[in-house]
Design an enzyme around this catalytic site. Structure first.
Site, PDB file in Angstrom:
ATOM      1  N   HIS A 124       0.841  -1.194   0.000  1.00 19.54           N
ATOM      2  CA  HIS A 124       0.000   0.000   0.000  1.00 19.54           C
ATOM      3  C   HIS A 124       0.879   1.249   0.000  1.00 19.54           C
ATOM      4  CE1 HIS A 124       0.888   0.375   4.244  1.00 19.54           C
ATOM      5  NE2 HIS A 124       0.295  -0.771   4.535  1.00 19.54           N
TER       6      HIS A 124
ATOM      7  N   HIS B 175       4.138   1.391   2.179  1.00 19.94           N
ATOM      8  CA  HIS B 175       5.318   0.710   1.632  1.00 19.94           C
ATOM      9  C   HIS B 175       5.902   1.535   0.486  1.00 19.94           C
ATOM     10  CE1 HIS B 175       2.620  -2.580   3.030  1.00 19.94           C
ATOM     11  NE2 HIS B 175       3.726  -3.107   3.487  1.00 19.94           N
TER      12      HIS B 175
ATOM     13  N   CYS C 227      -0.777 -21.690  18.822  1.00 21.35           N
ATOM     14  CA  CYS C 227      -2.236 -21.733  18.858  1.00 21.35           C
ATOM     15  C   CYS C 227      -2.720 -22.468  17.619  1.00 21.35           C
ATOM     16  CB  CYS C 227      -2.829 -20.327  18.896  1.00 21.35           C
ATOM     17  SG  CYS C 227      -4.610 -20.335  18.626  1.00 21.35           S
TER      18      CYS C 227
ATOM     19  N   CYS D 220      -5.108 -20.262  15.366  1.00 20.85           N
ATOM     20  CA  CYS D 220      -4.422 -19.322  14.469  1.00 20.85           C
ATOM     21  C   CYS D 220      -3.427 -20.048  13.578  1.00 20.85           C
ATOM     22  CB  CYS D 220      -3.620 -18.292  15.264  1.00 20.85           C
ATOM     23  SG  CYS D 220      -4.592 -17.271  16.346  1.00 20.85           S
TER      24      CYS D 220
ATOM     25  N   CYS E 152      -5.064 -17.873  23.814  1.00 20.01           N
ATOM     26  CA  CYS E 152      -5.038 -16.994  22.652  1.00 20.01           C
ATOM     27  C   CYS E 152      -6.291 -16.131  22.657  1.00 20.01           C
ATOM     28  CB  CYS E 152      -4.989 -17.835  21.381  1.00 20.01           C
ATOM     29  SG  CYS E 152      -5.261 -16.881  19.884  1.00 20.01           S
TER      30      CYS E 152
ATOM     31  N   HIS F 282      -8.742 -17.339  20.032  1.00 19.57           N
ATOM     32  CA  HIS F 282      -9.285 -18.694  20.187  1.00 19.57           C
ATOM     33  C   HIS F 282      -9.202 -19.133  21.643  1.00 19.57           C
ATOM     34  CE1 HIS F 282      -7.805 -18.315  15.995  1.00 19.57           C
ATOM     35  NE2 HIS F 282      -8.957 -18.899  15.727  1.00 19.57           N
TER      36      HIS F 282
ATOM     37  N   LYS G   9      -3.982   4.387  11.488  1.00 20.90           N
ATOM     38  CA  LYS G   9      -2.997   3.459  10.993  1.00 20.90           C
ATOM     39  C   LYS G   9      -3.562   2.797   9.726  1.00 20.90           C
ATOM     40  CE  LYS G   9      -0.298  -0.409  12.679  1.00 20.90           C
ATOM     41  NZ  LYS G   9       0.155  -1.169  13.828  1.00 20.90           N
TER      42      LYS G   9
ATOM     43  N   LYS H  93      -5.386  -3.568   6.988  1.00 23.76           N
ATOM     44  CA  LYS H  93      -6.437  -4.346   6.346  1.00 23.76           C
ATOM     45  C   LYS H  93      -7.713  -4.318   7.175  1.00 23.76           C
ATOM     46  CE  LYS H  93      -4.575  -8.327   4.106  1.00 23.76           C
ATOM     47  NZ  LYS H  93      -4.539  -9.788   4.049  1.00 23.76           N
TER      48      LYS H  93
END
Length: 474
Positions: free
Chosen positions: A19, A22, A129, A132, A147, A150, A296, A299
RNA sequence: CGCGGGGUGGAGGAAUGGCACCUCGUCAGGCUCAUAAUCUGAAGGUCCCGGUUCGAAUCCGGGCCCCGCAACCA
C-alpha cells in the site's frame, strides 16, 4: 569518498499487495538513487527492491486458494511490482527471494556461517495456537494464558529441533558498530538499537523443520530443514550486490527500511554478515510510518490505499512530490487526500507550473534566443544538495523550492513585461530562464517526468509557451 | 512502576538554553507576464502547574492528553 553506491529498500512480504505506506519507502530510495546517478553516473549506482516470498504464511494462503505456493507468490509479487512501477521507481533489479540465484547464494551464505561455527542444532520451545496456526509469545496471550482469538483452545507447547544462530556471540561487535554515528540514521533510532542490545540478545532459530514448513530454501547441511524466512530474506541484498560488483569496499551500501524492520536489519543482518566474513553495510536509514486521515493503515480498518489509485487521481509526479516532501522521513506522518490536493495546488500548480508558464510566455513574446549552457558538477556542492548527505530529501526539496521562489521574486522585481530595452530584457530573462533550467535538473530525482517536460519547454534556444504542467485542482 | 516517541499561531512542520522560524490558510496592499496566478505587508502560537537560570519551547519535578512498540505487518 566511495565511488559507488548500493541502495536497497526492504523487500515486501507477499502476504498482501503493498500500500501507500510501503510505497513511500520505494520512492524515498528511488529519489536518493536518482540523485546519486546524477552525481556519480548511472554505472556507479545500483538500486535494488523486490519481494520476500517464503514461509508458512504463504504456504497456507496458497493451500487455502488451492494453488501452489509458487503460483501464489508469483501473483502477489507481480502485483507489487506493478504498484512500484506505477510510481516510476527506477530499480536496477526487482529481486525475488524465489529467484534461482538467490536460493543458491542464500545457501552459500548459510554454509559460511555454519563453517564459522555460528549455527548449531538445538530445541526451540514456544507456544502455538492451533486456531491461528501460528506461534505466540506470552505477551500475545490473555491473563489465563489463552489466545485472544481462540480462547476455547488449549495453547500447545512446541519443542522442535531447529538450527540456531549464535546471535549472542556478536553482541559486543554490534555495540561497537553502533558507536558509528552514520551506521543508523536518524540519530534517535541508533540510540534505541543500542538500548535494545544492552538488554541482551538471545540466539534465534534460523531453520524450520520440513514437516512443518516446506516453502523455503533448503538448509545446505540438512535436507530435513528449510532456512527461516527472515534469515534468507536479508541475504537478498548480498545476492544482488555481490553479483553486480556492489558488495565491496568501493561501494557505499545503504539500506532504507521502516521502523518495524530496524531490529532485524541493524542487529541481525550485520551479525550474519560478520559471521559469514562479509562486508557490513555503511548506513541503515530507518523511516517512520504513514497514517491515513489519522488512522494506521491496515487491512482490518479497511483504509488501504494503493499507490496506483493515488497516481490515477493526481498523476505520478504529484504523488512522488507529496511523499518526498511530506513523507515520514523520520517520524510518522499523517496524510490525507485533502492535504495532497493542497500541496499539489500550492507547490506544483501555483509554484513550479506557474513559474514555468509565465516565463515561457515572456520568453516567447520577447522573440529572443536563449543559449544553452551545461551545468557542471559544482552544483552538487551547493546548498540544495547538502541535506542528501543525511538522506533528508525533504529538506533538499525545500531548498530547491527556495530557488524557485527567488525566480518569482526576481520576475516581479524586474518586471520583464515592461522592459523595452532589448539588451536589458535579454539579461533579465536569460538569468531567469537559466535558473529554471537548473531547477529542472535538480528536481529530476523527485519528479523525473516533469523535469523532462520542463527541459523540453525551456531547454531550447527558441522558447514557446505550452499548456499548464499542473492544472489547478478545484 | 514494561519500553519508547510526542503535545509549538486555524492546519502541517522546524527550532535541544539566547530576538520563536517555515509552508498552507486568513486579512490588507501592489502588479498584470502567468494556472483567481505572483509580489509586499499584517494578524495570530510554545498542553497545564511548579522549579532551576540573567534568560526555558528547550533542563528538572508533578499533572493531563495523544501515539507507537513489546523479537517475522514499510
Amino acid at each position: 569518498m566511495t565511488a559507488k553506491v548500493l541502495i536497497t529498500t526492504a523487500i515486501d512480504y507477499v502476504n498482501d499487495v503493498i500500500h501507500i505506506g510501503h510505497a513511500y519507502q520505494k520512492v524515498l530510495a528511488d529519489c536518493v538513487a536518482r540523485y546519486e546517478r546524477l552525481h556519480l553516473g548511472n554505472d556507479n549506482v545500483y538500486f535494488l527492491t523486490g519481494t520476500d516470498e517464503y514461509g508458512t504464511t504463504n504456504e497456507k494462503a496458497a493451500a487455502k486458494r488451492n494453488i501452489t505456493p509458487k503460483e501464489h507468490v508469483d501473483e502477489i509479487s507481480g502485483l507489487d511490482k506493478k504498484q512500484i512501477d506505477s510510481l516510476n521507481v527506477s530499480y536496477n533489479r526487482f529481486i525475488r527471494t524465489t529467484d534461482e540465484d538467490h536460493k543458491k547464494i542464500a545457501q552459500e551464505f548459510f554454509a559460511k556461517s555454519l563453517a564459522a561455527g555460528d549455527i548449531y542444532k538445538s530445541h526451540y520451545e514456544g507456544l502455538y495456537c492451533e486456531g491461528c496456526e501460528s506461534y505466540k509469545t506470552i505477551s500475545e496471550l490473555n491473563e489465563s494464558g489463552q489466545c485472544n482469538l481462540h480462547p476455547t483452545r488449549q495453547i500447545q507447547k512446541i519443542d522442535e529441533e531447529d538450527y540456531f544462530f549464535r546471535w549472542t556471540k556478536y553482541q559486543s561487535f554490534l555495540l561497537e558498530l553502533l558507536q558509528n554515528e552514520r551506521f543508523v540514521l536518524p540519530e534517535g533510532k541508533r540510540k534505541e538499537m543500542v538500548a535494545f542490545v544492552e538488554q541482551g540478545l538471545k540466539d534465534i532459530p534460523v531453520t524450520r523443520p520440513k514437516y512443518k514448513v516446506t516453502w523455503g530454501i533448503e538448509a545446505p547441511n540438512d535436507p530435513e530443514h528449510v532456512i527461516y524466512v527472515w534469515f534468507d530474506a536479508l541475504i537478498n541484498y548480498y545476492t544482488a550486490g555481490l553479483q553486480n560488483g556492489f558488495w565491496n569496499d568501493e561501494t557505499n551500501i545503504v539500506h532504507f527500511l521502516g521502523k518495524d524492520n530496524a531490529r532485524w536489519h541493524v542487529l541481525l543482518w550485520p551479525a550474519m554478515l560478520k559471521s559469514a566474513g562479509l562486508r557490513i553495510p555503511d548506513t541503515i536509514y530507518v523511516h517512520g510510518f504513514v497514517n491515513l486521515n489519522g488512522q494506521k493503515i491496515s487491512k482490518s480498518l479497511g483504509n488501504i490505499i494503493r499507490p496506483d489509485e493515488l497516481v490515477a487521481q493526481f498523476g505520478v509526479d504529484p504523488v512522488r512530490y507529496y511523499l518526498l516532501k511530506h513523507g515520514p522521513i523520520i517520524d510518522d506522518v499523517n496524510i490525507s487526500l485533502d492535504h495532497i490536493k493542497e500541496v499539489y495546488n500550492s507547490d506544483l500548480a501555483n509554484g513550479l507550473g506557474n513559474t514555468v508558464a509565465r516565463l515561457a510566455k515572456m520568453a516567447e513574446k520577447s522573440g529572443l534566443k536563449f543559449e544553452l549552457k551545461s551545468f557542471g558538477s559544482e552544483i552538487f556542492s551547493e546548498n540544495w544538495a547538502e541535506p542528501f548527505k543525511d538522506y533528508r530529501v525533504d529538506v533538499a526539496l525545500q531548498n530547491i523550492w527556495k530557488l524557485l521562489s527567488e525566480v518569482d521574486k526576481h520576475i516581479n522585481e524586474n518586471q520583464p513585461w515592461a522592459i523595452t530595452d532589448q539588451d536589458k530584457l535579454k539579461t533579465v530573462l536569460t538569468y531567469e530562464v537559466d535558473q529554471v533550467r537548473k531547477i529542472a535538473l535538480l528536481i529530476e530525482p523527485y519528479i523525473p517526468t516533469t523535469a523532462k517536460q520542463i527541459q523540453e519547454i525551456l531547454g531550447k534556444e527558441i522558447i514557446k509557451s505550452s499548456a499548464p504542467l499542473f492544472p489547478r485542482l478545484q
